[in-house]
Design a protein around this motif. Structure first.
Motif, PDB file in Angstrom:
ATOM      1  N   PRO A 197       0.801  -1.234   0.000  1.00  0.00           N
ATOM      2  CA  PRO A 197       0.000   0.000   0.000  1.00  0.00           C
ATOM      3  C   PRO A 197       0.821   1.265   0.000  1.00  0.00           C
ATOM      4  N   GLY A 198       2.058   1.215   0.544  1.00  0.00           N
ATOM      5  CA  GLY A 198       2.900   2.400   0.506  1.00  0.00           C
ATOM      6  C   GLY A 198       3.312   2.881   1.881  1.00  0.00           C
ATOM      7  N   HIS A 199       4.184   3.897   1.890  1.00  0.00           N
ATOM      8  CA  HIS A 199       4.724   4.463   3.119  1.00  0.00           C
ATOM      9  C   HIS A 199       3.570   5.009   3.968  1.00  0.00           C
ATOM     10  N   THR A 225       1.722   4.560  -5.892  1.00  0.00           N
ATOM     11  CA  THR A 225       2.117   3.935  -7.155  1.00  0.00           C
ATOM     12  C   THR A 225       3.356   4.604  -7.738  1.00  0.00           C
ATOM     13  N   ASN A 226       3.891   3.961  -8.770  1.00  0.00           N
ATOM     14  CA  ASN A 226       5.010   4.533  -9.517  1.00  0.00           C
ATOM     15  C   ASN A 226       4.474   5.591 -10.486  1.00  0.00           C
ATOM     16  N   GLY A 227       4.166   6.751  -9.937  1.00  0.00           N
ATOM     17  CA  GLY A 227       3.581   7.821 -10.727  1.00  0.00           C
ATOM     18  C   GLY A 227       2.098   7.581 -10.966  1.00  0.00           C
ATOM     19  N   ALA A 282     -10.156  -0.973  -4.345  1.00  0.00           N
ATOM     20  CA  ALA A 282      -8.856  -0.832  -3.686  1.00  0.00           C
ATOM     21  C   ALA A 282      -8.121  -2.163  -3.555  1.00  0.00           C
ATOM     22  N   GLN A 283      -8.801  -3.187  -3.071  1.00  0.00           N
ATOM     23  CA  GLN A 283      -8.122  -4.468  -2.861  1.00  0.00           C
ATOM     24  C   GLN A 283      -7.664  -5.079  -4.183  1.00  0.00           C
ATOM     25  N   LYS A 284      -8.509  -5.011  -5.203  1.00  0.00           N
ATOM     26  CA  LYS A 284      -8.133  -5.592  -6.494  1.00  0.00           C
ATOM     27  C   LYS A 284      -6.932  -4.868  -7.088  1.00  0.00           C
ATOM     28  N   ILE A 285      -6.919  -3.533  -6.985  1.00  0.00           N
ATOM     29  CA  ILE A 285      -5.795  -2.770  -7.522  1.00  0.00           C
ATOM     30  C   ILE A 285      -4.525  -3.058  -6.725  1.00  0.00           C
ATOM     31  N   GLU A 286      -4.646  -3.193  -5.411  1.00  0.00           N
ATOM     32  CA  GLU A 286      -3.470  -3.512  -4.593  1.00  0.00           C
ATOM     33  C   GLU A 286      -2.856  -4.836  -5.022  1.00  0.00           C
ATOM     34  N   ARG A 287      -3.708  -5.826  -5.284  1.00  0.00           N
ATOM     35  CA  ARG A 287      -3.191  -7.129  -5.707  1.00  0.00           C
ATOM     36  C   ARG A 287      -2.578  -7.069  -7.100  1.00  0.00           C
ATOM     37  N   MET A 329       1.367  -7.939  -8.270  1.00  0.00           N
ATOM     38  CA  MET A 329       1.677  -8.853  -9.368  1.00  0.00           C
ATOM     39  C   MET A 329       2.539  -8.205 -10.442  1.00  0.00           C
ATOM     40  N   THR A 330       2.688  -6.876 -10.403  1.00  0.00           N
ATOM     41  CA  THR A 330       3.422  -6.187 -11.467  1.00  0.00           C
ATOM     42  C   THR A 330       4.707  -5.540 -10.958  1.00  0.00           C
ATOM     43  N   SER A 331       4.592  -4.488 -10.123  1.00  0.00           N
ATOM     44  CA  SER A 331       5.798  -3.741  -9.721  1.00  0.00           C
ATOM     45  C   SER A 331       6.079  -3.795  -8.227  1.00  0.00           C
TER      46      SER A 331
END
Length: 472
Positions: A147-149, A175-177, A331-336, A340-342
């Motif tokens: 989720p991040g800092h 996210t990365n940007g 939120a949960q789907k995007i977190e997963r 799976m990517t970065s």
């Protein structure tokens, strides 16, 4: 904000909204002092600030007056808007040719998607980076990977709260940007071959994402004053199986359009009726020129259908590649998907921005940045008035750092791009903002760099190139 800055912003808003028109006399120092309960010296400081920003000028023994408006016509809304057909997206080669044009540091970067790094507090950020890296708990690199800092998420949540939007921390993902956030949002709600409603014109990165994910686009016209055409969008939702809508509700790239709050509320309600998610690309939200920040469409979301994407790249930290999404029900789907990517965004970069937001004077920096961008917009508009054909129409946004120019019909913006680049000037031609390569006579210009003699000369050259194509 100091009292003179507050009064200056109030007068600037009256000018911007047209209450004080070109050549109008602003309140006298004596009247302003009495009416607002401030000292004459405070009023003078405010008027000196407005003079420096080019909004007013003094006339000996007469007072202060609003500077005359630049003599350019406002950009028009699309002609005869109608529901368009869906289309495959294939614009990358054209986009890459434009992106290559700004790599040369000697090229005037009117075609760039970023403001100048000279406008950002990079030295202060580097101190935050050093401090945050030194104090960082090594375990955080693993425990807070997805989720991040936590402090950065807390600071972002606080900024939402100050704008009247209460969001749970669990909804925020770093996210990365913003581009990764937007990619993840699309992946969460679509499959290859699905249809996505996008703006026309649309930011070319949006088109590239759709192309990469093998999605189809249906274009919805954008009006330069109030954003995406809700009537056409409503018809499109009735006609097509749209799986998502992607739009910029504040200072749209490339048009600069700002949707009024009432229309944002209407947009959210329309999508709620159809249960279609909104991917709200709001990376320019902090770059407003008036005294009040525009609310995002997310503020009117009661069903969790709006995925609100933001970034620090345009307002604070270009190159740090830190963005976020307030993802609502997804939120949960995007977190997963992110795992799976970065995996995660750079933890030192996240910690640095968190430290700066807490201790670095972010709002003070933003005020300076907005003043600079507004001054630079004024300079570019004046140059357009001096050098471009009288038939030129141009947007006059109240935020961001782009102008959208509609040139005479006979002008081919791709040809303008090629000729200008040969003379060391980059622009963004209209066709890169459409999957069907429309807007052939339009260009986007970036005024996000400090104005200087080179910029003025480049505008003169561009105007000459455009005039040479009239009637061709």
């Amino acid at each position: 904000m100091k009292r003179y800055e507050k009064y200056a912003d109030d007068i600037a808003e009256l000018i911007r909204s047209g209450v004080l028109g070109p050549g109008a006399r602003v309140p006298s120092v004596r009247y302003a002092s009495q009416a607002h309960g401030i000292s004459p010296s405070t009023v003078f400081q405010a008027y000196y600030l407005l003079e420096r920003r080019g909004l007013i000028r003094a006339r000996p023994r007469s007072g202060y007056f609003v500077n005359p408006s630049v003599l350019v016509q406002p950009a028009q809304t699309p002609r005869e808007p109608q529901v368009s057909e869906s289309t495959e997206v294939d614009v990358s080669e054209l986009v890459f040719s434009v992106l290559d044009s700004i790599k040369d540091p000697n090229t005037v970067p009117f075609g760039s998607a970023f403001p100048s790094p000279l406008l950002f507090p990079l030295q202060r950020l580097s101190r935050s980076l050093a401090s945050a890296s030194r104090d960082m708990d090594p375990r955080m690199v693993v425990t807070d990977m997805s989720p991040g800092h936590p402090q950065l998420r807390r600071q972002i949540a606080l900024r939402y709260m100050t704008s009247g939007l209460m969001l749970p921390m669990e909804e925020l993902l770093i996210t990365n940007g913003a581009l990764e956030a937007l990619n993840l949002c699309l992946q969460a709600v679509t499959e290859p071959g699905d249809l996505v409603a996008i703006e026309a014109p649309a930011f070319y990165a949006c088109l590239q994402v759709l192309e990469r994910l093998k999605l189809k686009a249906v274009e919805i016209p954008v009006h330069t004053h109030d954003g995406i055409d809700l009537g056409i969008l409503a018809q499109t939702l009735e006609r097509y199986p749209v799986k998502a809508v992607w739009c910029m509700t504040s200072f749209q790239n490339p048009s600069g359009a700002l949707m009024p709050e009432a229309r944002k509320r209407e947009l959210v309600e329309l999508l709620r009726e159809h249960q279609v998610p909104l991917i709200e690309d709001d990376v320019y939200a902090e770059l407003y020129y008036g005294p009040h920040a525009p609310k995002p469409a997310k503020a009117f979301d009661t069903d969790g259908l709006v995925m609100h994407c933001g970034s620090f790249a345009k307002s604070l930290a270009p190159g740090y590649r830190i963005g976020w999404v307030a993802a609502g029900r997804y939120a949960q789907k995007i977190e997963r998907l992110k795992l799976m990517t970065s995996l995660c965004a750079s933890m030192p970069a996240q910690a640095a921005i968190a430290d700066y937001l807490e201790h670095g004077g972010y709002d003070r920096h933003l005020r300076k940045l907005r003043y600079a961008l507004e001054d630079q917009q004024r300079a570019m508009l004046a140059a357009i008035g001096r050098y471009f054909p009288a038939q030129t129409r141009v947007s006059q946004p109240v935020g961001g750092y782009f102008l959208w120019l509609e040139l005479p019909d006979s002008v081919d913006s791709l040809q303008v791009f090629k000729v200008a680049l040969a003379q060391g000037i980059s622009i963004a031609p209209g066709p890169i903002f459409s999957p069907t390569q429309r807007f052939a006579n339009c260009i986007r210009l970036n005024y996000g760099s400090p104005w200087n003699d080179a910029a003025e000369k480049a505008m003169e050259t561009l105007g000459r190139i455009v005039r040479s194509m009239l009637g061709n």
